[in-house]
Design a protein around this motif. Structure first.
Motif, short mmCIF file in Angstrom:
data_model
loop_
_atom_site.label_atom_id
_atom_site.label_comp_id
_atom_site.label_asym_id
_atom_site.label_seq_id
_atom_site.Cartn_x
_atom_site.Cartn_y
_atom_site.Cartn_z
N THR A 206 0.86 -1.32 0.01
CA THR A 206 0.02 0.10 -0.08
C THR A 206 0.70 1.19 -0.13
N VAL A 207 0.39 2.25 -0.87
CA VAL A 207 1.14 3.46 -0.98
C VAL A 207 0.72 4.39 0.13
N GLU A 208 1.70 5.10 0.81
CA GLU A 208 1.77 5.90 1.78
C GLU A 208 0.69 7.06 1.54
N ASP A 209 -0.15 7.53 2.42
CA ASP A 209 -0.94 8.85 1.93
C ASP A 209 -0.05 10.04 1.64
N ARG A 210 -0.65 10.80 0.68
CA ARG A 210 0.04 12.23 0.46
C ARG A 210 -1.21 13.18 0.49
N PRO A 211 -1.10 14.04 1.44
CA PRO A 211 -2.30 15.16 1.41
C PRO A 211 -2.70 15.62 -0.07
N GLY A 212 -3.57 15.66 -0.25
CA GLY A 212 -4.33 15.97 -1.63
C GLY A 212 -4.05 15.11 -2.66
N GLY A 213 -3.46 14.00 -2.66
CA GLY A 213 -3.12 13.12 -3.55
C GLY A 213 -3.43 11.71 -3.60
N THR A 214 -4.74 11.81 -2.88
CA THR A 214 -5.51 10.25 -2.48
C THR A 214 -6.34 10.15 -3.62
N THR A 215 -6.90 8.87 -4.06
CA THR A 215 -8.15 8.43 -4.59
C THR A 215 -8.80 7.55 -4.08
N VAL A 216 -10.32 8.05 -3.98
CA VAL A 216 -11.09 7.21 -3.42
C VAL A 216 -11.95 6.55 -4.32
N LEU A 217 -12.02 5.11 -4.15
CA LEU A 217 -12.83 4.37 -5.08
C LEU A 217 -14.05 3.43 -4.26
N ALA A 218 -15.09 3.71 -4.79
CA ALA A 218 -16.26 3.03 -4.21
C ALA A 218 -17.19 2.57 -5.27
N CYS A 219 -18.01 1.64 -4.72
CA CYS A 219 -19.24 1.28 -5.74
C CYS A 219 -20.36 2.23 -5.04
N VAL A 220 -21.33 2.34 -5.87
CA VAL A 220 -22.51 3.29 -5.36
C VAL A 220 -23.31 2.61 -4.49
N PRO A 221 -24.26 2.96 -3.75
CA PRO A 221 -25.19 2.40 -2.98
C PRO A 221 -25.98 1.13 -3.82
N GLY A 222 -26.08 0.15 -3.43
CA GLY A 222 -26.82 -1.17 -3.94
C GLY A 222 -26.06 -1.75 -4.83
N GLU A 223 -24.71 -1.46 -5.03
CA GLU A 223 -23.65 -2.05 -6.05
C GLU A 223 -22.83 -2.93 -5.44
N ASN A 224 -22.63 -4.09 -5.76
CA ASN A 224 -21.85 -5.19 -5.29
C ASN A 224 -20.85 -5.69 -6.09
N HIS A 225 -20.62 -5.29 -7.26
CA HIS A 225 -19.73 -5.80 -8.26
C HIS A 225 -18.37 -5.10 -7.88
N THR A 226 -17.43 -5.51 -7.15
CA THR A 226 -16.19 -4.82 -6.82
C THR A 226 -15.01 -4.97 -7.57
N LEU A 227 -14.89 -6.27 -8.49
CA LEU A 227 -13.50 -6.60 -9.13
C LEU A 227 -13.30 -5.60 -10.19
N PRO A 228 -14.04 -4.61 -10.75
CA PRO A 228 -13.35 -3.66 -11.72
C PRO A 228 -12.59 -2.70 -10.81
N LEU A 322 -10.19 0.48 -18.57
CA LEU A 322 -9.38 0.59 -17.27
C LEU A 322 -8.23 1.27 -17.71
N ALA A 323 -7.68 1.27 -18.77
CA ALA A 323 -6.47 1.95 -19.12
C ALA A 323 -6.84 3.61 -19.18
N GLU A 324 -8.03 3.72 -20.01
CA GLU A 324 -8.38 5.21 -19.61
C GLU A 324 -8.76 5.95 -18.14
N ALA A 325 -9.28 5.02 -17.27
CA ALA A 325 -9.51 5.30 -16.14
C ALA A 325 -8.41 5.64 -15.40
N VAL A 326 -7.39 4.62 -15.44
CA VAL A 326 -5.90 4.78 -14.89
C VAL A 326 -5.35 6.29 -15.22
N ALA A 327 -5.53 6.30 -16.62
CA ALA A 327 -4.88 7.41 -17.18
C ALA A 327 -5.69 8.93 -16.64
N ALA A 328 -6.68 8.92 -16.27
CA ALA A 328 -7.63 10.00 -15.74
C ALA A 328 -7.18 10.30 -14.45
#
Length: 335
Positions: A206-228, A322-328
């Motif tokens: 796990t990469v150490e936190d950097r203030p202002g440099g973190t990305t939050v990933l979450a499924c929206v409420p009701g969504e359980n498909h987490t693999l992507p 995936l590639a586009e999401a990583v780049a963005a």
């Protein structure tokens, strides 16, 4: 999806081995079995290469591989290995009186088109690794499945392995489930679990936190498909980007609290179904602010997944893969 042909290990157009033949390891990956299994079949049942070459490493021709494919198909029906080997070596069909139970189905499977996984799974024009992974998943062979998934990630990298190997195999299993009336559910769950485990094992620390440099990933409420999101988290971690992964069906209040507490540079919201995609939620997250007066910040919000199709949110990016999401996300953290 077209088969990648940019390197010397890419499958040739006819699906057979390259000139000079395949190594035992390459054959094992193609069949979805362990290399020790191939060597045992060679030593115990005489299913080794017809031609002998100089050097320590034996090479397998298209004919040799076809014989092993018949062996795989026959053993998958429950026939004992010795009987399967005898039938695999003989290109003649057994007589009606002597034909063992399951041999007809096995012969039909082994004679199927090369785009099938020897199991009725329609894989299409994909990398050869998909066939081996599909076979291992259908056999519920945990050890071989882990070995093949990790080998694909090591050889192609996370993004290419996910896009060109894992996703086509998951889609094939999903289609089989849809067409079989709730059959093969255990295969889909088994494969998904092992993909998740392989992603975790292949991900650096796990990469150490950097203030202002973190990305939050979450499924929206009701969504359980987490693999992507799991593979996205792994790809970002590989690039040194701090990630806070919150998994499936995160309630609205919890998502808002997570964003406020972490002050992320970017938030990615995954939705598999249109019934879970929520424009108001995405807009609310995009409007959140933090920081001192005069230097307040907002997160870049990405809407990911097929659920957002037709649910575009003005001003928010919707990467197509995936590639586009990583780049963005990378450009959001390192503008």
């Amino acid at each position: 999806m077209s088969t990648h042909t940019g390197d010397s290990d890419a499958p040739v157009d006819d699906g057979g081995p390259r000139r000079g033949g395949l190594t035992t390891g390459e054959v094992a990956r193609r069949l979805g079995v362990a290399p020790t299994t191939v060597r045992t079949w060679d030593r115990r049942y005489g299913l080794g290469p017809d031609a002998h070459t100089d050097g320590r490493h034996r090479r397998w021709t298209a004919k040799d591989v076809a014989r092993l494919e018949r062996m795989c198909a026959l053993t998958a029906t429950g026939l004992p290995p010795a009987e399967s080997a005898r039938l695999a070596r003989s290109e003649e069909a057994p007589t009606a009186t002597a034909r063992p139970r399951g041999a007809d189905a096995a012969r039909r499977a082994s004679a199927g088109r090369r785009s099938r996984a020897g199991s009725g799974l329609q894989l299409g024009d994909v990398r050869q690794e998909c066939r081996g992974i599909a076979r291992a998943a259908l056999r519920l062979d945990a050890a071989v499945l882990d070995e093949l998934l990790l080998a694909a990630i090591a050889e192609h990298g996370l993004v290419a392995a996910w896009t060109e190997v894992i996703v086509p195999t998951l889609q094939a299993v999903g289609r089989k489930w849809d067409m079989s009336g709730e059959k093969y559910v255990e295969v889909e769950h088994f494969l998904s679990w092992h993909v998740s485990g392989a992603l975790r094992r292949a991900t650096p620390r796990t990469v150490e936190d950097r203030p202002g440099g973190t990305t939050v990933l979450a499924c929206v409420p009701g969504e359980n498909h987490t693999l992507p999101l799991e593979v996205l988290s792994a790809a970002l971690t590989e690039r040194g980007i701090p990630v806070r992964m919150f998994g499936g069906a995160l309630p609205v209040e919890s998502l808002v609290a997570a964003v406020r507490r972490t002050g992320p540079a970017a938030v990615a919201l995954w939705s598999q179904s249109r019934t879970t995609a929520s424009r108001p939620l995405a807009q609310h997250v995009a409007a959140m602010e933090w920081g001192v007066r005069g230097a307040r910040r907002r997160p870049v919000v990405l809407t990911l997944g097929p659920g957002w199709s037709g649910q575009a949110v003005a001003g928010l990016a919707r990467p197509s893969g995936l590639a586009e999401a990583v780049a963005a996300l990378e450009s959001s953290v390192y503008p």
